[in-house]
Design an enzyme around this catalytic site. Structure first.
Site: not given
Ligand code: THU
Length: 142
Positions: A48, A61
């Site tokens: 992320n 993802e």
């Molecule tokens: N996040 C992801 O990377 N994947 C997900 O499916 C859920 C949320 C990240 C986005 C953000 O950087 C952090 O988790 C908190 O929401």
């Protein structure tokens, strides 16, 4: 039908855990890693990437999917996902958000496998049809 037994899930999870180390999460401090397995056996990982304008954040993802699609890949078998507070090991399974499920729906069939992991030894697997039933897809658009 895709079968988890044909996939080295532990290896895919390890790739997700490695990618998680690159997560850019100065705002939530919640670090996620993902590893996407293509039909031809390649792995595209992602993390992320947050932004001061929060809505510009990209989930792990989707980072993995967009890396793969931008390299010409369109067929996928499985994705492993691991998430938890930065600097700590995952304590819960991190399930993909709704937007990421919709991106999976764009490129994957119902039997696409989603592996949510705490470690390479502790994970659970689902099929896309289980986590996104009655999904909306391009086949409905003329
Ligand atoms: N996040 C992801 O990377 N994947 C997900 O499916 C859920 C949320 C990240 C986005 C953000 O950087 C952090 O988790 C908190 O929401």
């Amino acid at each position: 039908m895709e079968n988890i037994k044909d996939i080295d899930a532990a290896a895919l999870v390890q790739e997700a855990l490695d990618a998680r180390n690159n997560a850019y999460v100065p705002y939530s401090h919640y670090a996620v890693g993902a590893a996407l397995l293509t039909e031809d056996g390649e792995i595209f990982s992602g993390c992320n990437i947050e932004n001061a304008s929060y809505g510009a954040t990209n989930c792990a993802e989707r980072t993995a999917f967009f890396r793969a699609v931008s390299q010409g890949k369109r067929k996928f078998r499985a994705i492993a996902i691991a998430g938890g507070m930065e600097g700590e090991k995952p304590v819960e399974y991190a399930y993909p958000c709704g937007i990421c499920r919709q991106v999976m729906r764009e490129f994957c069939k119902d039997d696409f496998i989603i592996i949510v992991a705490k470690s390479a030894e502790d994970f659970q697997e689902y099929r896309l049809e289980e986590i996104l039933p009655f999904g909306f897809g391009g086949e409905s658009i003329r």
